[in-house]
Design an enzyme around this catalytic site. Structure first.
Site, PDB file in Angstrom:
ATOM      1  N   VAL A 199       8.152 -22.492 -15.366  1.00 10.87           N
ATOM      2  CA  VAL A 199       9.490 -21.903 -15.404  1.00 10.87           C
ATOM      3  C   VAL A 199       9.624 -21.051 -14.153  1.00 10.87           C
ATOM      4  O   VAL A 199       8.876 -20.088 -13.966  1.00 10.87           O
ATOM      5  CB  VAL A 199       9.676 -21.016 -16.653  1.00 10.87           C
ATOM      6  CG1 VAL A 199      11.071 -20.404 -16.663  1.00 10.87           C
ATOM      7  CG2 VAL A 199       9.445 -21.831 -17.926  1.00 10.87           C
TER       8      VAL A 199
ATOM      9  N   GLY B 117      11.227 -18.374 -11.441  1.00  6.41           N
ATOM     10  CA  GLY B 117      11.929 -17.104 -11.566  1.00  6.41           C
ATOM     11  C   GLY B 117      11.118 -16.070 -12.310  1.00  6.41           C
ATOM     12  O   GLY B 117      11.635 -15.060 -12.754  1.00  6.41           O
ATOM     13  N   CYS B 118       9.817 -16.303 -12.448  1.00 12.16           N
ATOM     14  CA  CYS B 118       8.956 -15.343 -13.118  1.00 12.16           C
ATOM     15  C   CYS B 118       7.916 -14.848 -12.119  1.00 12.16           C
ATOM     16  O   CYS B 118       7.414 -15.631 -11.326  1.00 12.16           O
ATOM     17  CB  CYS B 118       8.228 -15.980 -14.291  1.00 12.16           C
ATOM     18  SG  CYS B 118       9.292 -16.988 -15.337  1.00 12.16           S
ATOM     19  N   GLN B 119       7.570 -13.578 -12.203  1.00  8.90           N
ATOM     20  CA  GLN B 119       6.516 -13.049 -11.336  1.00  8.90           C
ATOM     21  C   GLN B 119       5.154 -13.514 -11.805  1.00  8.90           C
ATOM     22  O   GLN B 119       4.260 -13.755 -11.022  1.00  8.90           O
ATOM     23  CB  GLN B 119       6.546 -11.530 -11.346  1.00  8.90           C
ATOM     24  CG  GLN B 119       7.243 -10.961 -10.144  1.00  8.90           C
ATOM     25  CD  GLN B 119       6.959  -9.500  -9.992  1.00  8.90           C
ATOM     26  OE1 GLN B 119       5.925  -8.992 -10.408  1.00  8.90           O
ATOM     27  NE2 GLN B 119       7.890  -8.800  -9.386  1.00  8.90           N
ATOM     28  N   SER B 120       5.024 -13.605 -13.122  1.00  5.63           N
ATOM     29  CA  SER B 120       3.805 -14.189 -13.661  1.00  5.63           C
ATOM     30  C   SER B 120       4.090 -15.679 -13.838  1.00  5.63           C
ATOM     31  O   SER B 120       5.231 -16.114 -13.757  1.00  5.63           O
ATOM     32  CB  SER B 120       3.480 -13.552 -15.000  1.00  5.63           C
ATOM     33  OG  SER B 120       4.584 -13.692 -15.862  1.00  5.63           O
TER      34      SER B 120
END
Ligand SMILES: Cc1ncc(COP(=O)(O)O)c(C=O)c1O
Lengths: 408, 137
Positions: free
Chosen positions: B48, B50-53
């Protein structure tokens, strides 16, 4: 002029530090991302809009004269900050990123040939990598990176082995935003010049902490951002040696940068205006000038001592905190510490620190090649400014301890 | 593709927890009990963005119901995933689209995690789940 030596007292110059976040007093440890602004800078921007606002270099009216004088005075302040010999060697830009892109596109686009090499380091911010990749792709040139040692220092032997007769440009940071490492830029400039290469230094993380003297360094280009040195966002500067800037084609076209225009042909304005197309960020430049004045009024030695003491304190305290692994242990550092907590994800750590009012940065810090080199996904980074105190360090360490207890 | 805690349980628990420490302790607990996604699903195609993780998602439609499995390398994000799954898992695509996630996170006082500027990617996750549901609705 008398210089402020009591650094601790300066904290009250920064109104935002009285904010509360998540119900807690704010402990701001993200100055490497952007510094907070002293009241003097905020006032300079407001005063400009209240009293002097007009477009610069154009109209023949009193306000335009005042705005132009203030804008050009700001340029001379940047000149002095960087130790440049001539005011027209200072180009106002949006910041470090735009300054580097200007050099890459204009100088690089003009000079690079297929097979030429641009040398960066594994320590660089993406802003000092990607612009070179773009121009390299356009010109058939190659971007190479000097290796970084496990403790986060540039490997000068590797620099020697990679610098050669194909090297046209060496682009290196003065200080690393991810680890704090201060690079031996004088040595790098010397070796690059010996090989006939032009040198750009990314000074984004140096401006607030180090003495900069582009003339003594003999560096060809030096890029800075106002907002990393207590000035506003959206303004920065590029220093370039006069002879180089003269030889470079304009980058962006528009107003301000022209002398005469016919539909067939345009002659370009002289330096620095040749590189300042369009209405500049006048208020930003003036705010930046105010920030430079603010820094200049502080005793440089007292400030350096204050930051060195804090860096030593935060480094020692974190090193003694269970579960903490420091990332980047170079001998010479600006006041930045990166660390990991056990096997925890940096983002989890930062989220829980934020809940405790402690603002840090987590992630790759726009230095993905460095993280790949160190074999980690990212770090938690605490970066200190002149307004931080031992109490802030204490709050950070306690918050880290609590975070560890929550996560494990 | 199991669910660790029901939405009702999560709601009740959150109601009892008043300070941030307890709430996060609970989110972390939820994160720890979230089943791991098998390694073979942790591939680029399932990320996914758009996540930093890192967050991965897989889904399948079973008897008309959408079953999701998500995982992350960050524990708090895993806890948030457990809440998302409690709200959106094991439902028909139409039911998924009918859930008002904004008001749920509001109720749980987790709203700021849904803001698109937060690096945890919760908003991106919910968007991805809704996209999948929209395609299958
Ligand atoms: C070392 C370094 N270079 C370049 C930049 C880019 O600066 P700006 O975003 O102000 O253009 C930063 C900012 O994060 C930095 O730390």
């Amino acid at each position: 002029m008398s210089h402020a030596t009591n650094i601790t007292a300066l904290r009250s110059d920064f109104p935002i530090l009285a904010e509360r976040v998540n119900g807690q007093p704010l402990t701001y440890l993200d100055s490497a991302a952007t510094t907070q602004k002293p009241a003097a800078v905020i006032a300079a921007i407001a005063d400009y809009y209240r009293h002097d606002n007009a477009n610069v270099h154009r109209a023949a009216h009193a306000l335009a004269d005042r705005a132009t004088a203030a804008f050009e005075e700001a340029r001379r302040k940047v000149q002095k900050l960087l130790g440049a010999q001539r005011a027209h060697e200072i180009i106002f830009t949006r910041g470090t990123t735009e300054s580097i892109n200007l050099v890459a596109q204009s100088h690089g686009g003009h000079r690079l040939r297929a097979g030429d090499e641009i040398l960066v380091t594994e320590l660089e911010h993406h802003s000092n990598i990607v612009p070179w990749q773009l121009v390299a792709a356009r010109k058939g040139a190659k971007v190479l990176a000097v290796r970084v040692t496990a403790n986060g220092e540039i490997d000068l032997d590797d620099l020697d082995s990679k610098i050669g007769e194909r090297t046209r440009i060496v682009a290196v940071g003065h200080a690393s935003n991810a680890l704090g490492t201060i690079n031996p830029v004088d040595e790098i400039v010397r070796r690059a010049h010996d090989a006939g290469a032009v040198v750009l230094i990314d000074g984004a993380q140096a401006t607030a902490h180090l003495d900069i003297d582009v003339a003594a360094l003999d560096v060809d280009f030096y890029a800075i951002s106002g907002h990393k040195a207590y000035g506003p966002t959206g303004i920065g500067a590029l220093y370039g040696k006069e002879s180089l800037l003269e030889s470079m084609p304009p980058w962006q076209g528009g107003g301000e940068m022209i002398e005469t225009v016919t539909i067939e042909h345009t002659t370009f304005n002289r330096l620095p205006f040749k590189f300042e197309a369009g209405t500049p960020h006048i208020a930003g430049a003036i705010g930046f000038g105010a920030a430079i004045d603010y820094l200049a009024a502080i005793d440089a030695q007292a400030l350096a001592n204050h930051e060195a003491t804090l860096l030593r304190l935060v480094t020692d305290r974190l090193a003694q905190t269970e579960g903490v692994r420091l990332i980047g242990t170079a001998r010479d550092k600006v006041s930045i510490v990166s660390f990991l907590l056990d096997g925890q994800h940096p983002h989890d750590v930062a989220t829980l620190l934020d809940q405790q009012g402690v603002a840090v940065r987590s992630g790759h810090h726009c230095a993905m090649p460095l993280m790949q080199r160190l074999g980690i996904p990212g770090t938690v980074r605490a970066s200190l400014g002149l307004y931080n105190s031992p109490a802030d360090v204490d709050r950070l360490v306690r918050a880290v301890e609590k975070t560890r207890a929550l996560l494990t | 593709m199991s669910q660790v805690a029901s939405l009702a349980e999560i709601r009740e628990t959150f109601e009892l927890l008043s300070d941030w420490e307890d709430r996060y302790r609970y989110i972390i607990e939820l994160g720890k009990s979230l089943p791991n996604l098998p390694e073979e699903h942790k591939v680029n195609a399932n990320i996914v963005h758009g996540c930093q993780s890192q967050v991965w998602i897989v889904h399948r439609l079973e008897n008309g119901k959408l079953e999701f499995a998500l995982d992350s390398d960050a524990l708090i994000v895993r806890g948030l995933i457990a809440i998302v799954l409690a709200a959106l898992g094991h439902r028909t695509p139409a039911e998924v689209l009918a859930v008002d996630m904004d008001s749920l996170f509001d109720e749980l006082a987790l709203k700021r995690h849904l803001s698109p500027t937060r690096g945890n990617g919760l908003a991106a996750m919910v968007r991805r789940i809704r996209d999948i549901a929209r395609r299958l609705a």
